[in-house]
Design a protein around this motif. Structure first.
Motif, PDB file in Angstrom:
ATOM      1  N   ASP A  74      15.070 -21.745  23.099  1.00  0.00           N
ATOM      2  CA  ASP A  74      14.254 -22.478  24.074  1.00  0.00           C
ATOM      3  C   ASP A  74      12.772 -22.368  23.734  1.00  0.00           C
ATOM      4  OD1 ASP A  74      16.533 -23.116  25.570  1.00  0.00           O
ATOM      5  OD2 ASP A  74      16.393 -21.275  26.742  1.00  0.00           O
ATOM      6  N   LEU A  75      12.330 -21.145  23.458  1.00  0.00           N
ATOM      7  CA  LEU A  75      10.919 -20.918  23.165  1.00  0.00           C
ATOM      8  C   LEU A  75      10.520 -21.541  21.834  1.00  0.00           C
ATOM      9  CD1 LEU A  75      10.753 -17.197  24.347  1.00  0.00           C
ATOM     10  CD2 LEU A  75       9.990 -19.215  25.597  1.00  0.00           C
TER      11      LEU A  75
ATOM     12  N   PHE B 171       5.520 -24.238  29.415  1.00  0.00           N
ATOM     13  CA  PHE B 171       6.963 -24.039  29.482  1.00  0.00           C
ATOM     14  C   PHE B 171       7.247 -23.169  30.695  1.00  0.00           C
ATOM     15  CE2 PHE B 171      10.695 -21.329  28.425  1.00  0.00           C
ATOM     16  CZ  PHE B 171      11.658 -22.329  28.419  1.00  0.00           C
ATOM     17  N   GLU B 172       8.110 -23.654  31.589  1.00  0.00           N
ATOM     18  CA  GLU B 172       8.464 -22.906  32.792  1.00  0.00           C
ATOM     19  C   GLU B 172       9.810 -22.222  32.580  1.00  0.00           C
ATOM     20  OE1 GLU B 172       7.573 -24.883  36.618  1.00  0.00           O
ATOM     21  OE2 GLU B 172       7.062 -26.632  35.405  1.00  0.00           O
ATOM     22  N   PRO B 173       9.824 -20.913  32.359  1.00  0.00           N
ATOM     23  CA  PRO B 173      11.080 -20.206  32.074  1.00  0.00           C
ATOM     24  C   PRO B 173      12.024 -20.244  33.266  1.00  0.00           C
ATOM     25  CG  PRO B 173       9.151 -18.860  31.527  1.00  0.00           C
ATOM     26  CD  PRO B 173       8.665 -20.022  32.350  1.00  0.00           C
TER      27      PRO B 173
ATOM     28  N   LEU C   9      10.723 -14.133  22.662  1.00  0.00           N
ATOM     29  CA  LEU C   9       9.509 -14.735  22.130  1.00  0.00           C
ATOM     30  C   LEU C   9       9.226 -14.228  20.721  1.00  0.00           C
ATOM     31  CD1 LEU C   9       7.052 -16.524  22.503  1.00  0.00           C
ATOM     32  CD2 LEU C   9       5.886 -14.610  23.612  1.00  0.00           C
TER      33      LEU C   9
ATOM     34  N   GLU D 248       5.397 -19.483  35.319  1.00  0.00           N
ATOM     35  CA  GLU D 248       6.353 -19.641  36.403  1.00  0.00           C
ATOM     36  C   GLU D 248       5.627 -20.163  37.635  1.00  0.00           C
ATOM     37  OE1 GLU D 248       8.694 -18.122  39.928  1.00  0.00           O
ATOM     38  OE2 GLU D 248       7.452 -16.619  38.930  1.00  0.00           O
TER      39      GLU D 248
ATOM     40  N   VAL E 196      16.283 -17.286  29.429  1.00  0.00           N
ATOM     41  CA  VAL E 196      15.458 -17.920  28.401  1.00  0.00           C
ATOM     42  C   VAL E 196      15.878 -17.374  27.048  1.00  0.00           C
ATOM     43  CG1 VAL E 196      13.123 -18.308  27.558  1.00  0.00           C
ATOM     44  CG2 VAL E 196      13.546 -18.129  30.013  1.00  0.00           C
TER      45      VAL E 196
ATOM     46  N   LEU F   4       9.738 -11.599  28.627  1.00  0.00           N
ATOM     47  CA  LEU F   4      10.062 -12.599  27.605  1.00  0.00           C
ATOM     48  C   LEU F   4       9.739 -12.114  26.200  1.00  0.00           C
ATOM     49  CD1 LEU F   4       8.684 -15.814  29.363  1.00  0.00           C
ATOM     50  CD2 LEU F   4      11.045 -15.009  29.274  1.00  0.00           C
TER      51      LEU F   4
ATOM     52  N   VAL G 161       0.198 -18.598  21.771  1.00  0.00           N
ATOM     53  CA  VAL G 161       1.121 -18.491  22.905  1.00  0.00           C
ATOM     54  C   VAL G 161       0.566 -17.502  23.916  1.00  0.00           C
ATOM     55  CG1 VAL G 161       3.480 -17.985  23.635  1.00  0.00           C
ATOM     56  CG2 VAL G 161       3.058 -18.991  21.379  1.00  0.00           C
TER      57      VAL G 161
ATOM     58  N   LEU H 225       3.501 -19.819  28.938  1.00  0.00           N
ATOM     59  CA  LEU H 225       4.793 -19.591  29.578  1.00  0.00           C
ATOM     60  C   LEU H 225       4.516 -19.248  31.032  1.00  0.00           C
ATOM     61  CD1 LEU H 225       6.438 -17.441  26.764  1.00  0.00           C
ATOM     62  CD2 LEU H 225       6.200 -19.922  26.919  1.00  0.00           C
TER      63      LEU H 225
ATOM     64  N   PRO I 189       2.025 -15.640  27.016  1.00  0.00           N
ATOM     65  CA  PRO I 189       3.160 -15.321  27.887  1.00  0.00           C
ATOM     66  C   PRO I 189       2.672 -14.749  29.212  1.00  0.00           C
ATOM     67  CG  PRO I 189       2.890 -13.618  26.211  1.00  0.00           C
ATOM     68  CD  PRO I 189       1.828 -14.656  25.934  1.00  0.00           C
TER      69      PRO I 189
END
Length: 539
Positions: free
Chosen positions: A354-355, A344-346, A380, A328, A350, A376, A369, A326, A371
């Motif tokens: 979505d997750l 995945f670009e939050p 999550l 940015e 979110v 999140l 995962v 995850l 993060p």
């Protein structure tokens, strides 16, 4: 289990996909009519997988909402006549449980009866010895069950379905000639057995033989029949979706009549909310689509030529493991992708859905995962719980910064056992100190004094440790922050440059480290973060 809830529905849907996947080849093999095209198992699997994917992408907390998501997903992704019938079975279950948080034995009884009604209505000319006979037997057995306990009702229904399946060759001559039971009916028994296993906790017994004892099967090219799946007269299967047409609308009724004039195996079925799946076997593809245009706006149009259909179908999981990061920032995202992670670009908002969609889309049996943002955590956690309930093995490595996620990814090794690999990644993340240089957006009291809007902040492990009035000397504050982070040792400094990072800042840090810490290596990358000028990690 005394009541069926949303979690149990997810378990059932996942069990259905896995069981259909395991039985697909046999189901395809015994699919001998209208022509021996051998696709019933494939179509049921594809339809149920679409239903499960829709459920996993939809936040639900009641049995009614979970079944409604399954039904809508099945309708939107229905494959073939068997898939259309399956979508109506799921719709019947959903309608009977609408608005309920859980389903009891009495609820299941009503649900099977409603499923029987809708599935029968979906077929223009119902024929005995098909999946409809199996469903009707299961529903009637549930209706007549002396007990209202959930496990008793489902056990009786599954047993009656299996008995009706064994009787299908005596009802449909082509099955007797081929020496097999009905493929669609066998698929329904697979689903009922999976539901019974989830509710009772008992392992499903080995399925009975698909072939009749002592029978010499007739060659497949000699098997044709007139039944609800159509005849061999028509060469193509046409399917599409229509939106925004209520039940009983004149456009839908006219569409059914138009399709019956050009083909057979006509099914125009809805989800009760305006979405319709249209199915027909025909030779004039254009006429089938034009009929849909007169009724609305056809979309997701698919055409299959029976002679070209391929039974092969990929399993739900196509790889053993995947890493989801995850992240940015465009630069950081590309960095993680280059290391093999699914990124995945939050955005600003979110959701767990979505997750969950990202985790499911990996189609990996085991997912780790990473993060990069502690905010999140709540969505999550919810997404992971739903994925695990549906049969995926998902582990979240505690990382509170992109640099910790990078450190974890750097030690990832597919050759290790999944559990050992997750431990190694967690240890690498925990051993990485995280720092950040940012501009203060508001007045606040910190551990080292008051900051004003526009002040430069140096943060270490989430706490402000340095304040520089104004934001002019980014290089000076960054060097002091790195010195503090290296006070307890370190061999590598990793820096991700934010969107607003001043030009040449990496050279300032490199020159400083060459003098103050010549034994330390620097790795700087364009990160593209919006909120931080620099994100710093020390290993």
């Amino acid at each position: 289990m005394r009541a069926l809830d949303a979690v149990a529905v997810r378990k059932w849907a996942d069990a259905c996909v896995r069981s259909l996947d395991a039985n697909r080849e046999d189901l395809d093999r015994i699919n001998v009519f209208p022509v021996p095209d051998g696709d019933t198992g494939t179509n049921l699997l594809q339809t149920m997988r679409s239903a499960l994917d829709a459920l996993l992408r939809t936040p639900v907390d009641t049995v009614g909402a979970a079944l409604a998501a399954l039904a809508r997903g099945a309708l939107a992704g229905a494959r073939g006549n068997s898939g259309v019938i399956l979508s109506q079975v799921l719709r019947g279950l959903a309608e009977a449980a609408q608005g309920a948080s859980t389903a009891s034995g009495t609820s299941l009884r009503r649900a099977l009866l409603r499923a029987d009604e809708l599935a029968t209505a979906a077929v223009s000319e119902p024929v005995a010895g098909t999946v409809l006979s199996v469903l009707h037997a299961a529903a009637e057995a549930a209706r007549n069950c002396a007990s209202d306990e959930l496990d008793d009702v489902v056990t009786v229904a599954a047993k009656a379905g299996a008995e009706a399946l064994a009787n299908t060759p005596r009802q449909l001559a082509v099955l007797a000639r081929a020496g097999v039971v009905d493929a669609g009916g066998r698929g329904l028994v697979v689903l009922l057995d999976a539901l019974a296993a989830v509710i009772t906790g008992r392992v499903v017994d080995d399925p009975p033989s698909y072939d009749l004892p002592g029978h010499v099967p007739v060659p497949r090219d000699a098997l044709t029949t007139a039944r609800e799946a159509g005849s061999s007269e028509f060469e193509y299967e046409v399917m599409y979706l229509l939106d925004d047409r209520p039940d009983g609308s004149p456009e839908i009724e006219r569409l059914k009549g138009d399709l019956k004039l050009i083909g057979d195996c006509v099914a125009v079925v809805g989800d009760g909310g305006g979405l319709w799946t249209v199915h027909v076997h025909c030779n004039d593809i254009g006429a089938a689509v034009e009929a849909g245009i007169r009724a609305g706006r056809p979309h997701r149009i698919t055409v299959a030529r029976f002679a070209d259909q391929i039974a092969a179908q990929a399993p739900r999981f196509v790889r053993d493991r995947a890493i989801v990061a995850l992240v940015e920032g465009e630069g950081a995202a590309e960095l993680f992708r280059s290391e093999g992670a699914v990124v995945f670009e939050p955005g600003d908002e979110v959701t767990a859905a979505d997750l969950l969609a990202v985790v499911v889309s990996t189609r990996a049996r085991q997912v780790t995962v990473l993060p990069g943002d502690p905010s999140l955590r709540e969505p999550l956690d919810e997404a992971v719980a739903q994925a695990v309930a549906a049969g995926q093995d998902v582990v979240v490595v505690p990382t509170f910064s992109l640099v910790q996620a990078l450190a974890a990814l750097a030690v990832h090794s597919p050759s290790r056992r999944a559990g050992d690999d997750a431990v190694a990644m967690a240890e690498a993340a925990a051993a990485t100190r995280r720092g950040e240089v940012a501009v203060s957006e508001r007045e606040a009291i910190t551990w080292v004094g008051r900051c004003e809007p526009g002040d430069l902040l140096g943060m270490l492990d989430g706490e402000v440790v340095l304040i520089e009035p104004g934001a002019a000397d980014v290089g000076g504050l960054a060097c002091r922050l790195v010195d503090r982070m290296l006070a307890s040792g370190g061999e590598l400094v990793t820096v991700l440059l934010g969107r607003a990072a001043p030009d040449g800042i990496e050279r300032v840090l490199e020159d400083h480290l060459r003098v103050a810490h010549p034994e330390v290596e620097l790795a700087a990358y364009q990160g593209g973060q919006r909120d931080a000028l620099l994100v710093v990690g020390v290993e």
